[in-house]
Scaffold this motif. Structure first.
Motif, PDB file in Angstrom:
ATOM      1  N   GLY A   6     -61.781  81.975  59.374  1.00  0.00           N
ATOM      2  CA  GLY A   6     -62.442  81.020  60.344  1.00  0.00           C
ATOM      3  C   GLY A   6     -62.209  80.803  61.600  1.00  0.00           C
ATOM      4  N   ASN A   7     -62.622  79.659  62.188  1.00  0.00           N
ATOM      5  CA  ASN A   7     -62.407  79.210  63.403  1.00  0.00           C
ATOM      6  C   ASN A   7     -61.673  78.071  63.647  1.00  0.00           C
ATOM      7  N   TYR A   8     -60.691  78.155  64.277  1.00  0.00           N
ATOM      8  CA  TYR A   8     -59.754  76.950  64.531  1.00  0.00           C
ATOM      9  C   TYR A   8     -60.749  76.033  65.622  1.00  0.00           C
ATOM     10  N   LYS A   9     -60.654  74.736  65.246  1.00  0.00           N
ATOM     11  CA  LYS A   9     -61.496  73.776  66.091  1.00  0.00           C
ATOM     12  C   LYS A   9     -60.725  72.934  66.981  1.00  0.00           C
ATOM     13  N   GLN A  10     -59.527  72.319  66.338  1.00  0.00           N
ATOM     14  CA  GLN A  10     -58.987  71.258  67.272  1.00  0.00           C
ATOM     15  C   GLN A  10     -57.818  70.776  66.562  1.00  0.00           C
ATOM     16  N   SER A  11     -56.748  70.044  67.141  1.00  0.00           N
ATOM     17  CA  SER A  11     -55.351  69.892  66.511  1.00  0.00           C
ATOM     18  C   SER A  11     -55.863  68.346  66.346  1.00  0.00           C
ATOM     19  N   GLY A  21     -54.506  70.319  62.101  1.00  0.00           N
ATOM     20  CA  GLY A  21     -55.664  70.515  62.869  1.00  0.00           C
ATOM     21  C   GLY A  21     -56.988  70.946  62.015  1.00  0.00           C
ATOM     22  N   LEU A  22     -58.093  70.938  62.563  1.00  0.00           N
ATOM     23  CA  LEU A  22     -59.221  71.241  61.832  1.00  0.00           C
ATOM     24  C   LEU A  22     -59.753  72.616  61.922  1.00  0.00           C
ATOM     25  N   PHE A  23     -60.296  73.246  60.881  1.00  0.00           N
ATOM     26  CA  PHE A  23     -60.554  74.691  60.721  1.00  0.00           C
ATOM     27  C   PHE A  23     -61.704  74.745  59.898  1.00  0.00           C
ATOM     28  N   LYS A  24     -62.924  75.699  60.758  1.00  0.00           N
ATOM     29  CA  LYS A  24     -64.119  75.868  60.069  1.00  0.00           C
ATOM     30  C   LYS A  24     -63.875  77.086  59.215  1.00  0.00           C
ATOM     31  N   VAL A  25     -64.279  76.966  57.933  1.00  0.00           N
ATOM     32  CA  VAL A  25     -64.116  78.246  57.111  1.00  0.00           C
ATOM     33  C   VAL A  25     -65.104  78.952  56.873  1.00  0.00           C
ATOM     34  N   VAL A  26     -65.116  80.418  57.323  1.00  0.00           N
ATOM     35  CA  VAL A  26     -66.518  80.990  57.094  1.00  0.00           C
ATOM     36  C   VAL A  26     -66.359  82.090  55.885  1.00  0.00           C
ATOM     37  N   ASP A  27     -64.828  82.422  55.276  1.00  0.00           N
ATOM     38  CA  ASP A  27     -64.790  83.125  54.321  1.00  0.00           C
ATOM     39  C   ASP A  27     -63.528  82.969  53.474  1.00  0.00           C
ATOM     40  N   THR A  28     -63.402  83.073  52.290  1.00  0.00           N
ATOM     41  CA  THR A  28     -62.212  82.742  51.360  1.00  0.00           C
ATOM     42  C   THR A  28     -62.116  83.545  50.252  1.00  0.00           C
ATOM     43  N   ASN A  29     -60.960  83.941  49.834  1.00  0.00           N
ATOM     44  CA  ASN A  29     -60.831  84.626  48.558  1.00  0.00           C
ATOM     45  C   ASN A  29     -60.339  83.765  47.277  1.00  0.00           C
ATOM     46  N   ASN A  51     -55.997  79.106  69.646  1.00  0.00           N
ATOM     47  CA  ASN A  51     -57.129  78.896  70.733  1.00  0.00           C
ATOM     48  C   ASN A  51     -58.281  78.562  70.110  1.00  0.00           C
ATOM     49  N   HIS A  52     -59.239  77.661  71.114  1.00  0.00           N
ATOM     50  CA  HIS A  52     -60.146  76.987  70.311  1.00  0.00           C
ATOM     51  C   HIS A  52     -61.252  77.960  69.939  1.00  0.00           C
ATOM     52  N   ASN A  53     -61.938  77.731  68.913  1.00  0.00           N
ATOM     53  CA  ASN A  53     -63.025  78.500  68.389  1.00  0.00           C
ATOM     54  C   ASN A  53     -62.557  79.920  68.138  1.00  0.00           C
ATOM     55  N   GLU A  54     -61.317  80.378  68.143  1.00  0.00           N
ATOM     56  CA  GLU A  54     -60.894  81.633  67.789  1.00  0.00           C
ATOM     57  C   GLU A  54     -60.927  81.951  66.414  1.00  0.00           C
ATOM     58  N   LEU A  55     -61.155  83.244  65.939  1.00  0.00           N
ATOM     59  CA  LEU A  55     -61.206  83.596  64.495  1.00  0.00           C
ATOM     60  C   LEU A  55     -59.791  84.036  63.853  1.00  0.00           C
ATOM     61  N   TYR A  56     -59.533  83.409  62.779  1.00  0.00           N
ATOM     62  CA  TYR A  56     -58.358  83.646  62.309  1.00  0.00           C
ATOM     63  C   TYR A  56     -58.121  83.779  60.689  1.00  0.00           C
ATOM     64  N   GLU A  78     -53.095  85.243  60.948  1.00  0.00           N
ATOM     65  CA  GLU A  78     -53.289  86.590  61.852  1.00  0.00           C
ATOM     66  C   GLU A  78     -54.421  86.098  62.656  1.00  0.00           C
ATOM     67  N   ARG A  79     -54.525  86.571  63.933  1.00  0.00           N
ATOM     68  CA  ARG A  79     -55.566  86.490  64.797  1.00  0.00           C
ATOM     69  C   ARG A  79     -56.746  87.491  64.552  1.00  0.00           C
ATOM     70  N   ILE A  80     -57.757  87.307  64.435  1.00  0.00           N
ATOM     71  CA  ILE A  80     -58.673  88.516  64.245  1.00  0.00           C
ATOM     72  C   ILE A  80     -59.591  88.685  65.675  1.00  0.00           C
ATOM     73  N   LYS A  81     -59.229  89.939  66.244  1.00  0.00           N
ATOM     74  CA  LYS A  81     -59.978  90.394  67.262  1.00  0.00           C
ATOM     75  C   LYS A  81     -61.439  90.038  67.274  1.00  0.00           C
ATOM     76  N   PRO A  82     -61.978  89.538  68.406  1.00  0.00           N
ATOM     77  CA  PRO A  82     -63.139  89.388  68.607  1.00  0.00           C
ATOM     78  C   PRO A  82     -63.851  90.767  68.309  1.00  0.00           C
ATOM     79  N   GLU A  83     -65.152  90.696  67.715  1.00  0.00           N
ATOM     80  CA  GLU A  83     -65.888  91.862  67.438  1.00  0.00           C
ATOM     81  C   GLU A  83     -67.334  91.947  68.091  1.00  0.00           C
ATOM     82  N   GLY A  84     -68.075  92.831  68.404  1.00  0.00           N
ATOM     83  CA  GLY A  84     -69.342  92.870  68.934  1.00  0.00           C
ATOM     84  C   GLY A  84     -69.556  92.443  70.208  1.00  0.00           C
ATOM     85  N   LYS A  85     -70.678  92.794  70.922  1.00  0.00           N
ATOM     86  CA  LYS A  85     -70.594  92.407  72.299  1.00  0.00           C
ATOM     87  C   LYS A  85     -70.717  90.855  72.528  1.00  0.00           C
TER      88      LYS A  85
END
Length: 731
Positions: A6-11, A21-29, A51-56, A78-85
């Protein structure tokens, strides 16, 4: 491995590398977290940067936190590299790239495509193709991306090798871009540079680095580890070749070629990591400490002494004022302390050491015509432990502090704010309990003082020596070049006061009527099986006579066994502080902590003004819903200094109803009770027993086997420390 994506939102909270901090979950196992997808949760863990809004990917476990609710404890990430334009445009226009807006980010991606980030890292010049992009912004984009990739790749590499996240972050924060080069060139350099990562820990991880058992880099690091271990185990300041070889072979479970060991020792000497002098092998910092102590002492001895005309007169005036009569030894000590640049005052309990310290302060004030403010400015009373400094202050009515506090110790980097580059400017330093001071601490103290100093060292060399390397007090006395006043006249508190007499008899191995009860002393004979019963009876009698556990201290030589410290603490807790519906309690491991329990501090915490050996009382136990950490906390009162302990800090304390004799050094207690068990045999020797019984201020009770007590007094055998301070003082 359990994860959330998901995305890191704020500390919410940050300190060093620790983040809540706060983290928005987009997927989990994790099955139990499926309902949290597309929701924001709280997390905590150690991170290099977020980093704010970055995917991890966050790896760890979900927990229910009483204060923050559902929470994710992060072990690694792990940081997830940004994908797509759109993802890359959003990434390049994020706060990570200051000054790069959405329009410029869009131009970059339109020109370089969806693999723009890889192209920029491979060759910065591709940014030349982007119109209206100046060199300054191109450099910013390139340098930020390189640093971003470097830190991420490095931390992942470290955790994959076996380092936990804390260690990985500490290593990366120290070496930054050179981390992987250090790992490749010599991973054992990490042990030398970072105190929290020891050789054994790194040696286990080195298997993943394909380091051969006989690799010279490994053997050299192992030699340093062996030498340091021997220094602290035996209190030595140097080693012999044979013991290095023997312990090296034991650690590696094989016989290593002595030629390889010699080569490694020569390499270490060439790199100035060790010093070889004659047949002695020193860790360089230990050698340097010993050299500095010797040279500073010799300098003070060569300096001209002061000469005051009216010392006798001032001493007589002080005697009249305080209705006291100093004996010839005490007068000698007072005069020499005022006139000499360095003086040692030594003697057992009851010989008037504290009386002399008070006199020295008063006479020093008189001869220098100081006001009280001047005295506070130019005179310092120091001791190696918190309790020793407190006792010194209570006895003299003059401020006394620990040496660590005086030197402004920084726990984070284990350094002193007062040092050779930032000297202290007191003129008279009086230090009590000097037998406890090792070479490292004495060296640091002397470095922090100016040459315009008078040093008065007070201590009893018959007590246990320092925990760390060296035997400073004994070596200085044995040198016969430092003026030493031996106090041996006993001042009994009353006619039947036996404790100082017993101390003298133990010191001289001349026991007389130690089985006969006195006003301040008793020996209760019993076998090992009856020690606890007698101990309980004695404590109950003491309680009935209005003694509480703040005034009583039970001491024993060993932790293990029925009559060991750990078991006796459980027994004494039920005697002094039994369970009650009015007192909260909590379990930590196999120990139950209860409100009003007596506890012992095990490490120095200068930020909280709490030091190794300090004794406190648990005031209250905070429940998770009412604590900052969201977990149970212990609030402990150390003589008016209130300190809150989170669960991660519980290892810093133990129950203090019963403590080791080693931990008691530097303290005094109204009533001391000591079990004497024949099963303590290997720990029964004269200095240990002497140190224990001299902690008693008013009353001493020994319980157990009289023959074991006699044995301990006769057993003067102790490991003789290998130190070279004497030779350095003579040369």
């Amino acid at each position: 491995m359990d994860y959330i994506k998901g995305n890191y939102k704020q500390s919410i909270y940050e300190k060093n590398n620790f983040v809540i901090g706060l983290f928005k979950v987009v997927d989990t196992n994790i099955d139990s977290m499926q309902d949290y997808i597309n929701k924001t949760i709280t997390f905590k863990g150690n991170f290099d940067s977020l980093n704010h809004n970055e995917l991890y990917f966050f790896y760890g476990k979900s927990v229910i936190h009483p204060k923050y609710g559902f929470q994710f404890d992060v072990d690694s990430y792990e940081r997830i590299k940004p994908e797509g334009k759109d993802g890359i445009i959003e990434f390049l226009s994020s706060s990570l790239f200051k000054g790069i807006g959405k329009q410029l980010a869009t131009r970059i991606v339109n020109i370089l495509g969806e693999n723009a980030l890889e192209k920029i890292v491979e060759n910065k010049k591709v940014l030349d193709k982007v119109p209206r992009l100046n060199m300054k912004k191109a450099d910013l984009i390139y340098n930020t991306l390189v640093k971003y990739e470097e830190s991420h790749i490095t931390i992942v590499k470290l955790t994959n090798l076996g380092f936990n996240m804390n260690d990985a972050l500490e290593i990366y924060n120290y070496y930054k871009g050179n981390t992987l080069k250090i790992l490749e060139h010599n991973p054992y350099q990490i042990v030398e540079d970072l105190e929290n990562i020891n050789f054994v820990k790194l040696d286990e991880i080195s298997i993943n680095l394909d380091i051969n058992l006989l690799d010279s880099r490994r053997i050299e690091a192992c030699i340093i580890y062996i030498m340091k271990s021997l220094n602290f185990k035996n209190g030595d300041t140097y080693c012999f070749f044979e013991e290095i070889v023997d312990n090296l072979n034991k650690y590696n479970h094989t016989n290593i070629d002595e030629n390889l060991i010699l080569d490694c020792l020569e390499n270490l000497a060439s790199d100035l990591k060790i010093i070889i002098e004659d047949d002695k092998y020193y860790i360089t910092e230990v050698y340097d400490a010993e050299v500095n102590i010797a040279s500073t002492i010799k300098f003070l001895l060569k300096k001209d002494k002061d000469n005051y005309k009216y010392l006798e007169k001032y001493i007589k005036e002080l005697e009249t004022k305080n209705d006291i009569s100093y004996n010839s030894q005490q007068k000698e000590a007072i005069k020499k302390a005022i006139e000499n640049n360095i003086l040692i005052i030594t003697g057992g309990p009851g010989v008037g050491k504290t009386t002399i310290i008070k006199a020295i302060i008063n006479i020093y004030k008189k001869v220098n015509n100081y006001s009280q403010d001047d005295l506070d400015k130019y005179v310092a009373l120091l001791a190696p432990t918190g309790r020793a400094s407190k006792r010194m202050m209570e006895a003299t009515n003059f401020k006394a502090i620990t040496i660590h506090r005086f030197l402004k110790w920084n726990k984070e980097n284990n350094s002193f704010g007062i040092n050779e580059y930032n000297k202290d400017f007191h003129n008279l330093i009086i230090i009590d309990e000097v037998s406890m001071i090792d070479n490292y601490l004495m060296d640091s103290l002397l470095k922090g003082l100016t040459t315009n100093i008078k040093l008065v060292l007070v201590g009893d060399f018959n007590q246990l020596p320092s925990v760390g390397p060296g035997n400073v007090l004994r070596d200085l006395i044995d040198s016969n070049i430092v003026d030493t006043v031996h106090l041996n006249h006993l001042y009994r508190q009353k006619e039947d006061s036996y404790i100082p007499v017993l101390a003298s008899e133990i010191r001289n191995n001349n026991l007389t009527d130690f089985l006969k009860s006195k006003d301040d002393y008793m020996f209760i004979k019993c076998d090992s099986n009856n020690i606890i019963n007698n101990l309980v009876n004695v404590c109950n009698l003491a309680i009935n006579k209005n003694y509480d556990y703040k005034r009583i201290q039970i001491m024993a030589p060993m932790y293990a066994g029925v009559n060991g410290i750990d078991n006796l603490n459980k027994v004494m807790q039920e005697i002094f502080n039994p369970s009650s519906s009015k007192k909260k309690e909590m379990k930590y491991g196999d120990v139950i902590y209860r409100e009003q329990d007596k506890v012992l501090q095990l490490v120095n915490l200068p930020d909280d003004n709490v030091y190794n050996g300090d004794i406190g009382i648990i005031l209250k136990i905070n429940e998770p819903f009412n604590s900052k950490s969201g977990k149970k906390e212990l609030v402990i009162d150390f003589d008016g200094n209130i300190v809150t302990y989170e669960p991660k800090e519980f290892a810093n304390i133990k129950h203090g109803f019963v403590m080791s004799i080693h931990k008691s050094q530097g303290s005094e207690f109204e009533l001391v009770i000591m079990p004497i068990d024949k099963n303590y045999h290997r720990m029964l020797y004269r200095k240990l027993i002497y140190t224990g019984i001299t902690r008693a201020k008013r009353k001493l009770i020994l319980i157990g086997d009289d023959q074991s007590f006699i044995y301990s007094v006769q057993n003067s055998l102790e490991i003789k420390r290998k130190t070279d301070l004497l030779n350095k003082l003579y040369n």
